[in-house]
Design an enzyme around this catalytic site. Structure first.
Site, PDB file in Angstrom:
ATOM      1  CG  ASP A 222      25.095 -16.408  42.258  1.00 53.30           C
ATOM      2  OD1 ASP A 222      24.006 -15.863  42.565  1.00 53.30           O
ATOM      3  OD2 ASP A 222      25.605 -17.328  42.915  1.00 53.30           O
ATOM      4  NE  ARG A 225      30.506 -14.168  43.507  1.00 52.20           N
ATOM      5  CZ  ARG A 225      31.087 -13.237  42.761  1.00 52.20           C
ATOM      6  NH1 ARG A 225      30.338 -12.478  41.945  1.00 52.20           N
ATOM      7  NH2 ARG A 225      32.394 -13.029  42.817  1.00 52.20           N
ATOM      8  N   GLY A 249      41.597 -11.725  46.577  1.00 52.18           N
ATOM      9  CA  GLY A 249      41.072 -12.612  45.534  1.00 52.18           C
ATOM     10  C   GLY A 249      40.180 -11.821  44.593  1.00 52.18           C
ATOM     11  CD  GLU A 300      48.103 -16.236  52.181  1.00 50.35           C
ATOM     12  OE1 GLU A 300      46.999 -16.577  52.619  1.00 50.35           O
ATOM     13  OE2 GLU A 300      48.339 -16.090  50.953  1.00 50.35           O
ATOM     14  CB  SER A 329      43.811 -15.602  51.712  1.00 50.48           C
ATOM     15  OG  SER A 329      44.598 -16.665  51.215  1.00 50.48           O
ATOM     16  CG  HIS A 463      28.208 -19.664  42.121  1.00 56.79           C
ATOM     17  ND1 HIS A 463      28.027 -18.489  42.825  1.00 56.79           N
ATOM     18  CD2 HIS A 463      29.462 -20.092  42.439  1.00 56.79           C
ATOM     19  CE1 HIS A 463      29.113 -18.225  43.521  1.00 56.79           C
ATOM     20  NE2 HIS A 463      29.999 -19.169  43.315  1.00 56.79           N
TER      21      HIS A 463
END
Length: 515
Positions: A222, A225, A249, A300, A329, A463
């Protein structure tokens, strides 16, 4: 109350013949030991330890005392060193045990280091814990005692396995009862409350979905992005230079590598998905292992090796922006690790709605159920209408002006941002039939050099596409005509990563699930 589990230290593992209580004699290992930090080999662990201490300033006994290490921690440390290949000073100077993750307990290539009697290290004051003149120190356990110790451990292990199996069965029963209660409650009511502030902390299926490489191909492919993130980071390299960055992430590590390229001094990437192991290979493949440090775990539930970071980068956005709940998060990272005056990249987002007129698509989607190979399946229509669809809307199907229904500032918002209400108006740009409402989001990198991108139908396809809410009762609109609307959005009770959306279009009310 559950019975306390026995303390088991895996100092050695020897196969037991189920048909005999006799023990075979243990042969001393003949395999040479490779240094933990260089390619030199030694006849014994003791000599290798002495070499590590004198040549690499790596004192295993000091490390054991510093972190109060047990045998499990020792095994994880050995696997961590073999996988990450850190400088020994990093291990000794860190404020936490960098290897403190159960992923490093996974069996790898067996070697003498993993068979070392770590519990015995430093336990006999009269015996040096390193080799002296190349001679191996004598263990404080004789051979017979060691055999009995191993036998006792095996018995304890079997007992523990039986207890765990029993506990697991009890847990499965409790989960089933809880699931039944939640399903019943959720079917009776779908209350919307601004006081509800859930925090997403666990979802095995969610994290497992990101272990599929095809997902990462779609995201990396993508260009809107990925190039937006690249430009926002590299065009603001002055902001990143010599800074500590946290990538929440991290996936394949692309944002971590952009940050390192922009001049960050240290980058810490964390991801719960198994893809992080491939990311480690990617980091080494690009010779960035001295700058980028990847951790497998849930943010976490993980202690990072640093107390504060200067910048948080994350690609957390889901369908309709808020689906997936990963924003929680990012906000946890902000409140726990971001230094005062730090930056989140990106730091602002908006959610917009626009009216769509596409009678052909609408008919194909709904009229299909009137006659399915000669059978009527009209009862499927209500469920089809309740599920929000993820589609790409052609530009020529746009019927109305768009309306911004939510604005999010990641520096100040709370996890309650997923729960919002907004009145808005849609004004027709031409004559047409309003068949659906399309939701999309814009992402803003509000930095010295600003970068932004949109997932709207008038922009280049991403996407994420658009989130489509089909109307049970289409509305005829004339050019310039306006229709009063409202939206309320909240988290689902059954799946906290999903969304429950209510749209009021004129006098009609519609309910949708984004799941």
């Amino acid at each position: 109350m559950a019975e306390a589990l026995p303390d088991i230290s895996p100092t050695c593992f020897i196969a037991e013949d189920e048909d005999s209580d006799e023990w075979d004699e243990m042969e001393p290992p003949g395999e040479q030991t490779t240094c933990l930090f260089c390619s030199l080999q030694f006849h014994t662990i003791a000599v290798a330890l002495d070499h590590c201490r004198t040549a690499h300033n790596f004192d295993l006994l000091a490390l054991k005392n510093k972190y109060n290490m047990d045998c499990y921690s020792y095994i994880k440390m050995i696997n961590y060193i073999r996988l990450q290949k850190p400088d020994p000073t990093v291990l000794l100077n860190s404020t936490i045990a960098l290897w403190d993750d159960d992923c490093y307990l996974k069996p790898g290539e067996m070697e003498p280091w993993l068979m070392y009697d770590f519990d015995d290290l430093g336990s006999a004051p009269s015996t040096p814990h390193y080799a002296v003149d190349g001679k191996t120190p004598i263990s404080n356990l004789n051979f017979a005692e060691l055999q009995q110790h191993i036998h006792n451990l095996n018995l304890q292990l079997k007992q523990r396995d039986m207890l765990i199996e029993s506990y697991q069965k009890d847990m499965d029963k409790m989960k089933q009862i809880t699931r039944t209660l939640v399903d019943t409650a959720d079917s009776k009511t779908k209350e919307f409350s601004l006081d509800n502030k859930p925090l997403v902390t666990d979802s095995t299926d969610y994290f497992n979905s990101y272990a599929h490489f095809s997902i990462h191909y779609d995201m990396l492919n993508d260009k809107v992005r990925t190039e937006s993130y690249r430009d926002a980071i590299l065009k603001n390299s002055d902001l990143f230079k010599d800074k500590t960055v946290l990538d929440v992430g991290c996936g394949t590590g692309i944002l971590s590598m952009f940050s390192a390229k922009a001049g960050a001094s240290s980058v810490y990437g964390i991801d719960q998905s198994e893809v992080v192991y491939k990311a480690m290979d990617i980091i080494r493949e690009n010779n960035l292992q001295d700058t980028i440090h990847l951790i497998k775990g849930q943010l976490e539930k993980t202690n990072l090796p640093v107390e504060r970071v200067d910048i948080i980068v994350s690609e957390w956005m889901g369908y309709f922006l808020l689906f997936e709940g990963m924003l929680d998060s990012v906000l946890y990272a902000r409140d726990t690790y971001l230094t005062k005056g730090g930056t989140i990249v990106p730091n602002k987002c908006t959610i917009s709605l626009v009216g769509i007129s596409d009678p052909v698509r609408y008919s194909n989607l709904l009229d299909f159920w009137d006659d399915v190979y000669g059978f009527s399946m009209k009862c499927m229509k209500p469920d089809i209408l309740q599920e929000a669809a993820i589609e790409t809307v052609p530009k020529d199907k746009i019927l109305t002006e768009s309306a911004v229904v939510a604005e999010i500032d990641l520096m100040t918002c709370s996890t309650n941002v997923c729960n919002f209400k907004k009145d808005f108006t849609l004004t027709a740009l031409r004559n047409g039939t309003l068949t659906s409402i399309a939701g999309y989001f814009d992402t803003i990198f509000d930095l010295p050099v600003e970068v932004k991108f949109s997932t709207g139908p008038e922009s280049e396809k991403t996407h994420w596409q658009q989130t489509i809410f089909y109307l049970k009762d289409p509305v005829e609109l004339k050019e310039g005509q306006s229709i009063n609307c409202s939206i309320s959005c909240s988290r689902l009770k059954k799946n906290i990563r999903g969304l429950y959306v209510i749209l009021n279009i004129g006098s009609s009310k519609y309910e949708y699930i984004v799941d």
